[in-house]
Design an enzyme around this catalytic site. Structure first.
Site, mmCIF file in Angstrom:
data_model
loop_
_atom_site.group_PDB
_atom_site.id
_atom_site.type_symbol
_atom_site.label_atom_id
_atom_site.label_comp_id
_atom_site.label_asym_id
_atom_site.label_seq_id
_atom_site.Cartn_x
_atom_site.Cartn_y
_atom_site.Cartn_z
ATOM 1 N N SER A 398 0.828 -1.197 0.000
ATOM 2 C CA SER A 398 0.000 0.000 0.000
ATOM 3 C C SER A 398 0.873 1.263 0.000
ATOM 4 O O SER A 398 1.684 1.452 -0.906
ATOM 5 C CB SER A 398 -0.955 -0.042 1.201
ATOM 6 O OG SER A 398 -2.004 0.870 1.044
ATOM 7 N N ASP A 456 -8.766 -4.943 -6.379
ATOM 8 C CA ASP A 456 -8.257 -3.943 -5.440
ATOM 9 C C ASP A 456 -8.278 -2.575 -6.118
ATOM 10 O O ASP A 456 -7.782 -2.408 -7.235
ATOM 11 C CB ASP A 456 -6.830 -4.319 -5.033
ATOM 12 C CG ASP A 456 -6.283 -3.428 -3.929
ATOM 13 O OD1 ASP A 456 -7.015 -2.536 -3.460
ATOM 14 O OD2 ASP A 456 -5.114 -3.627 -3.544
ATOM 15 N N HIS A 500 -7.744 -5.676 -0.518
ATOM 16 C CA HIS A 500 -6.489 -4.939 -0.328
ATOM 17 C C HIS A 500 -5.662 -5.488 0.820
ATOM 18 O O HIS A 500 -4.531 -5.053 1.029
ATOM 19 C CB HIS A 500 -6.794 -3.461 -0.078
ATOM 20 C CG HIS A 500 -5.583 -2.582 -0.054
ATOM 21 N ND1 HIS A 500 -4.710 -2.468 -1.113
ATOM 22 C CD2 HIS A 500 -5.082 -1.772 0.924
ATOM 23 C CE1 HIS A 500 -3.727 -1.632 -0.808
ATOM 24 N NE2 HIS A 500 -3.930 -1.197 0.424
#
Length: 573
Positions: A398, A456, A500
Site C-alpha cells: 500500500s 483492489d 487490499h
C-alpha cells in the site's frame, strides 16, 4: 465358425456379469450382517445411506435382509447388470435422503417400468454407499463438475485442520544460487510469471512476510508511534540493523481541532519500517548472495492518511521543486504561458506530493528523513560487506509500496546495479509518479514487480488529469495480477478491505498458478490469519468447519489510541 466364436464370447460375458453381480450382492449381505465397527468421520460415505455401516447397522439390518432376499439373483446368464444395479438402487431409495443429488442425465425406463438412472450416477451412488469412493477415487472422480464454489472443500478433515491451524507449513526452499538474478528481475521476470515459477512464488511470499512483520511491530504495542519497535522477523537468517521513520509535513486546518482533537495531537513522525541483512551463511549460500531487505508498512496514522490525499504531482528533486515554486513572476502574460507550456512538456520526474512529503521530510529533533536514513544505512552496510555479492530488496504494501519505489530509485543512484542489484516487490501499491519518473526508475536499473489483486482499488489511484505526457500518473515495472475470486475459501463478493489486505494477497500468491487458472490444490499457507482478519469474507462452509474443529478465532483489529493511530490492519491504504 464366426457364429460359434460369437456364442462363446456371449456366454463368457454373461458369466462375468453374473460373477460381478453376485460379488455385489455378497458385499451388501456381508455388510448388513457384520457387527458394528468404528469408521473414521473423514470418510466420504453418504450419511443416511442404508449401506453406510455407521447409520444403518442396527436399524435397517432386517429390511436389508428382506429386500435382498426378495431380489435374489437369477441365473447369471439371464439377469443383466442393469437389473442388479436397479435392485440396489431401489434399496437405496427406501430411506429418504435429506439432500438427494440431482441426476446429471435423464433416466431411462426399463420394460418393467423401473427407472434406470445413468450408469455414472448409479456407480457413484453405489461406491459412496459402500464407502469406497475415498479409497478408489481420492480426487473425487465422480464428483459433480458443475458444483458451486461454495461446495469446494479439502480432500480430508486432516488437510482442513492443517490449513486452519495457526502454523504455516512453508514450501521447502531449494537453492536459487544459480539463477537468483532472474528471480531478482534481471530479464524482467520473463517466463517466470505465467505460469508462476515455484521458486519465485516462495520468494514473493517470503518477502511479503517481511512486510507483515512491520504491521505486527507497529500495532503490537501502545507506545507512541515515533518510538523504535522490536521486530520479530519471519526469517531468523536476517538481523534488523536500523529502524526507519517517516514524517508528515501536512498542515491541518484549525477546525480539525474542534472535530477531532486527537488528530491535532498526533505525532508527525511515525515508525514505518526497518532495514535487515542476511547473516546466516547457509542461507547466503542458498540465495547465492547476501541480501539486504528494506521493509515498509502501509498507512497507519491519521497524518499519513492526510498525506495520501495530497495527490498533486511535484518534482522529486529539491532543486527542481524550488525552481517550480519560484514561479514565473515578472514575465508578460504571453511569456508566462510559453514558460508554463515548456515546463509541462519538459522531462521532469514528478511524484505524488504526499508520498514525497513522507519520504523527504526530516523528523523532530535528531531524527533524519526516511530518505536520509536509508541512504546512510545502505552506505554503512555496503562498506561492511565490501567485496561480497550483494542484493538490495525493497518491499512494501500500500503506502509502503509507493515509498519502496522512491527508496529504490535513490538507492540505485547510490549503488549501481553491477555492484548490488536492486529490486522492488510490492503488494497493492498505488501509482507513484508520472511517466518521466517511471522511465527514470527503469534507467537506474531498478527492477519492480507489482503484485495486484484484480479487485483492489488502490492500484488504480491516484488519478490526475492527463494534460500532457508527464502530467498523468503511470505505474512502474512489471505486474502480476491475482484474483480474489479464484480462491475457493474467499467469498466471490469479498469487500474492498479484503481485496487490499496483505494476508489475502499472500494467500492468493500462494495459490496462484497461472492467469485464469484454478487455485493451486497443494497451497500450504495457513488460513488462520485470514480467518481472524477477514472472517466476514470467508465462505460460510469454512467458518463452520473452523467452529466445528474448535479453533480459536481472534479479532484482527487494533483499537484506536490517543497517540493518533487508527485501527489499521494491513487492509488499509
Amino acid at each position: 465358425m464366426f457364429p460359434a466364436i460369437y456364442s462363446v464370447h456371449v456366454h463368457l460375458f454373461s458369466y462375468q456379469v453374473g460373477l460381478f453381480s453376485s460379488l455385489l450382492m455378497s458385499i451388501a449381505l456381508a455388510m448388513a450382517a457384520a457387527p458394528p465397527r468404528h469408521v473414521s468421520q473423514g470418510r466420504n460415505a453418504l450419511p443416511n445411506s442404508p449401506l453406510n455401516p455407521i447409520t444403518a447397522r442396527h436399524h435397517h439390518a432386517t429390511a436389508v435382509h428382506a429386500s435382498i432376499a426378495a431380489t435374489a439373483p437369477q441365473p447369471a446368464a439371464t439377469l443383466s447388470t442393469n437389473a442388479h444395479l436397479a435392485n440396489l438402487e431401489r434399496l437405496l431409495e427406501k430411506q429418504k435422503q435429506e439432500n438427494p443429488p440431482a441426476a446429471s442425465a435423464p433416466a431411462k425406463m426399463q420394460p418393467d417400468g423401473v427407472s434406470d438412472p445413468p450408469s455414472s450416477y448409479r456407480t457413484s451412488r453405489l461406491l459412496q454407499a459402500l464407502n469406497l469412493t475415498s479409497a478408489l477415487f481420492p480426487a473425487g472422480g465422480f464428483s459433480n463438475k458443475h458444483a458451486g464454489a461454495e461446495e469446494v472443500s479439502p480432500r480430508s478433515l486432516t488437510r482442513l485442520r492443517r490449513l486452519l491451524s495457526n502454523s504455516n507449513r512453508a514450501s521447502p526452499r531449494g537453492s536459487i544460487a544459480g539463477g537468483w538474478r532472474r528471480f531478482h528481475g534481471v530479464g524482467d521476470w520473463e517466463g517466470l510469471l505465467d505460469p508462476l515459477d515455484d521458486d519465485l512464488r516462495r520468494e514473493l511470499v517470503r518477502y511479503g512476510e517481511f512486510v507483515q512483520a512491520t504491521y505486527h511491530a507497529f500495532h503490537s504495542t501502545s507506545a507512541p508511534p515515533g518510538r523504535p519497535r522490536h521486530v520479530l522477523l519471519p526469517d531468523r537468517s536476517y538481523r534488523v540493523t536500523r529502524n526507519l521513520f517517516a514524517t508528515a509535513s501536512i498542515e491541518l486546518p484549525p477546525w480539525i481541532d474542534t472535530v477531532a482533537p486527537w488528530v491535532m495531537a498526533a505525532h508527525p513522525t511515525s515508525w514505518i519500517g526497518y532495514v535487515a541483512v542476511c547473516e546466516n551463511e547457509r542461507e547466503i549460500r542458498r540465495m547465492g548472495r547476501r541480501d539486504i531487505v528494506i521493509a515498509l508498512r502501509g498507512t497507519s496514522t491519521c497524518l499519513e492518511w492526510a498525506e495520501n490525499f495530497r495527490t498533486e504531482l511535484v518534482p522529486l528533486d529539491e532543486a527542481e521543486a524550488e525552481t517550480e515554486q519560484q514561479g514565473v513572476s515578472g514575465l508578460s502574460a504571453k511569456e508566462e504561458a510559453e514558460t508554463e507550456e515548456q515546463r509541462l512538456s519538459s522531462e521532469v520526474a514528478k511524484v505524488e506530493c504526499g508520498f514525497r512529503s513522507l519520504y523527504k521530510t526530516p523528523g523532530l529533533g535528531d531524527k533524519p528523513s526516511l530518505s536520509a536514513a536509508v541512504v546512510e544505512e545502505v552506505k554503512k552496510l555496503r562498506k561492511e560487506y565490501a567485496g561480497e555479492e550483494l542484493s538490495i530488496t525493497v518491499v512494501g504494501h500500500s503506502l509502503g509500496a509507493a515509498l519502496a519505489v522512491l527508496v529504490a530509485e535513490e538507492v540505485a543512484a547510490l549503488v549501481p546495479p553491477e555492484r548490488a542489484a536492486t529490486a522492488v516487490f510490492t503488494f497493492g501499491g498505488p501509482r507513484v509518479g508520472n511517466r518521466a519518473f517511471a522511465e527514470r526508475v527503469e534507467k537506474r536499473g531498478v527492477k519492480v514487480l507489482r503484485v495486484v489483486n484484480a479487485h483492489d482499488l488502490v492500484p488504480r489511484v491516484p488519478a490526475a488529469p492527463l494534460r500532457t505526457r508527464n502530467e498523468g500518473y503511470a505505474h512502474v515495472g512489471r505486474e502480476l495480477v491475482v484474483d480474489s475470486q479464484s480462491s475457493p475459501y474467499l467469498r466471490p463478493d469479498a469487500d474492498l478491505s479484503c481485496c487490499h489486505d496483505l494476508e489475502a494477497y499472500l494467500h492468493l500468491v500462494d495459490g496462484f498458478r497461472a492467469a485464469g487458472g484454478p487455485f493451486r490444490e497443494n497451497a500450504k499457507r495457513s488460513l488462520a490469519r485470514l480467518l481472524s482478519q477477514q472472517g466476514a469474507n470467508i465462505k460460510k462452509l469454512y467458518l463452520n468447519k473452523a467452529q466445528e474443529l474448535r479453533l480459536k478465532q481472534t479479532a484482527g483489529s487494533f483499537g484506536r489510541c490517543n497517540s493518533g493511530q487508527l485501527a489499521s490492519p494491513s487492509s488499509t491504504f
